[in-house]
Design an enzyme around this catalytic site. Sequence first.
Site, mmCIF file in Angstrom:
data_model
loop_
_atom_site.group_PDB
_atom_site.id
_atom_site.type_symbol
_atom_site.label_atom_id
_atom_site.label_comp_id
_atom_site.label_asym_id
_atom_site.label_seq_id
_atom_site.Cartn_x
_atom_site.Cartn_y
_atom_site.Cartn_z
ATOM 1 N N ASN A 7 -22.756 -17.302 35.567
ATOM 2 C CA ASN A 7 -21.939 -18.511 35.736
ATOM 3 C C ASN A 7 -21.379 -18.521 37.162
ATOM 4 O O ASN A 7 -20.636 -17.609 37.548
ATOM 5 C CB ASN A 7 -20.808 -18.479 34.689
ATOM 6 N N HIS A 10 -17.150 -20.239 39.872
ATOM 7 C CA HIS A 10 -16.078 -19.825 40.779
ATOM 8 C C HIS A 10 -16.516 -19.681 42.229
ATOM 9 O O HIS A 10 -15.676 -19.535 43.122
ATOM 10 C CB HIS A 10 -15.371 -18.585 40.240
ATOM 11 N N HIS A 50 -20.450 -25.387 34.860
ATOM 12 C CA HIS A 50 -19.596 -26.245 34.027
ATOM 13 C C HIS A 50 -19.016 -27.342 34.913
ATOM 14 O O HIS A 50 -18.238 -27.037 35.821
ATOM 15 C CB HIS A 50 -18.486 -25.366 33.435
ATOM 16 N N ARG A 52 -16.405 -29.916 34.969
ATOM 17 C CA ARG A 52 -15.228 -30.307 34.192
ATOM 18 C C ARG A 52 -14.876 -31.771 34.462
ATOM 19 O O ARG A 52 -15.201 -32.304 35.516
ATOM 20 C CB ARG A 52 -14.036 -29.432 34.582
ATOM 21 N N ARG A 56 -12.841 -29.747 39.023
ATOM 22 C CA ARG A 56 -12.067 -28.773 39.813
ATOM 23 C C ARG A 56 -12.954 -27.756 40.526
ATOM 24 O O ARG A 56 -12.526 -27.132 41.480
ATOM 25 C CB ARG A 56 -11.045 -28.054 38.946
ATOM 26 N N GLU A 77 -22.603 -26.317 30.958
ATOM 27 C CA GLU A 77 -21.444 -26.342 30.059
ATOM 28 C C GLU A 77 -20.722 -27.665 30.222
ATOM 29 O O GLU A 77 -20.487 -28.106 31.358
ATOM 30 C CB GLU A 77 -20.463 -25.228 30.430
ATOM 31 N N THR A 108 -11.419 -22.018 30.039
ATOM 32 C CA THR A 108 -11.628 -22.373 28.635
ATOM 33 C C THR A 108 -10.841 -21.403 27.756
ATOM 34 O O THR A 108 -10.996 -20.194 27.866
ATOM 35 C CB THR A 108 -13.136 -22.283 28.304
ATOM 36 N N GLU A 158 -22.614 -19.756 21.111
ATOM 37 C CA GLU A 158 -22.144 -18.753 22.069
ATOM 38 C C GLU A 158 -20.812 -18.264 21.536
ATOM 39 O O GLU A 158 -19.839 -19.022 21.461
ATOM 40 C CB GLU A 158 -21.983 -19.355 23.473
ATOM 41 N N HIS A 197 -17.425 -15.090 27.968
ATOM 42 C CA HIS A 197 -16.027 -15.260 28.372
ATOM 43 C C HIS A 197 -15.306 -13.916 28.457
ATOM 44 O O HIS A 197 -15.172 -13.204 27.477
ATOM 45 C CB HIS A 197 -15.236 -16.205 27.462
#
Length: 248
Positions: A7, A10, A50, A52, A56, A77, A108, A158, A197
Site C-alpha cells: 500500500n 503514504h 486508497h 479517499r 488526503r 480501496e 481506517t 480482507e 492493517h
Amino acid sequence: MLKLGVNIDHVATLRQARYATMLDSPNAEPDIVAAGLAAVRGGADSITMHVRGDRRHVQEEDVVLVRDACGLPINFEMASTSEMVGMALRLAPDFVCLVPENRKEVTTEGGLDVAGQKESLRATVGVLREGGSQVSMFIDPEEEQIQASAEVGADMIELHTGCFANSDKDKKSREIMRLQAGARLGNALGLGVNAGHGINYGNVRELFEVPHLKELNIGHSIVSRSIVAGMEEAVREMMGIMGAYPGG
Ligand code: PXP
C-alpha cells in the site's frame, strides 16, 4: 506462497504535505510511480491505493499512472459511494476492496459493517464485478460480517488486523484466535482470505498461525522502513552534490 500487496498511500501523504496545492509542479515529490516501480523491483505482488473522499493522499491520477507504469494488479480501496463506484469503473482495477470511511479518522478504524447494509453493498458488489473487478470486503473477523460478505457476492474478504496489531501480549492470542476462526469460516464459504492493517516487520510472523491467508496488505510500516533505510543514501547523495561547491 503468501502474497504481498504494498500500500503506497503514504508516499502520497508525504507529497501532499508539501505539494497538495501544486501537484503539477515539476518539484512535486516523492514520485508515487517511482515508489510503485521500486515496490515491483522488491517483489510486490500487487499495489494497493486508497482514494479517499477528501483526497488526503492518493489522487485518481496517481492510480492511473501507477497502474499503467507498474504492470502489477491494482487493489483499489474505496468507500461504497456513487462517486467512488464511478471512479472504480473508470480505473477498472483488478481488485476493489470496500472499506468504511469517516472523514475525521486518521486511518481506517474498523471493518466495514457488511451485515448492516447488505442491500446497498450487494448492489455495489454487483456493479463492480460487472466492471471486471474482483471485490473484497475489509471486515473485522466476526462471523456475522463474514457470512454477510459471502451473501452479498464478494469474492474475498480482507480481515482487519488492527486489533491484533494494537493489542498487548495478553490480548494478542485472543485476537489470533479470532483471525483463525474468521479465516476458516471465510475459506469454508468459498471466499479468498486476505489480511491487513497495522502489520509490521515485528508482528507479521505471528500471523503465520492464521490459516488460508492469500495476501497481506501492508502500507505504513513498509513506507516508514523505506524512509529510514533510504536516509543514509539520500544524505550521502546530497553531500556529494554539495561537495562540488567551489568556495568563496
Ligand atoms: N488494508 C486496508 C483495507 C486499509 O485500509 C489499510 C490502510 O490504508 C491497509 C490494509 C494497510 O494498513 P497499514 O498502512 O497499517 O499497513
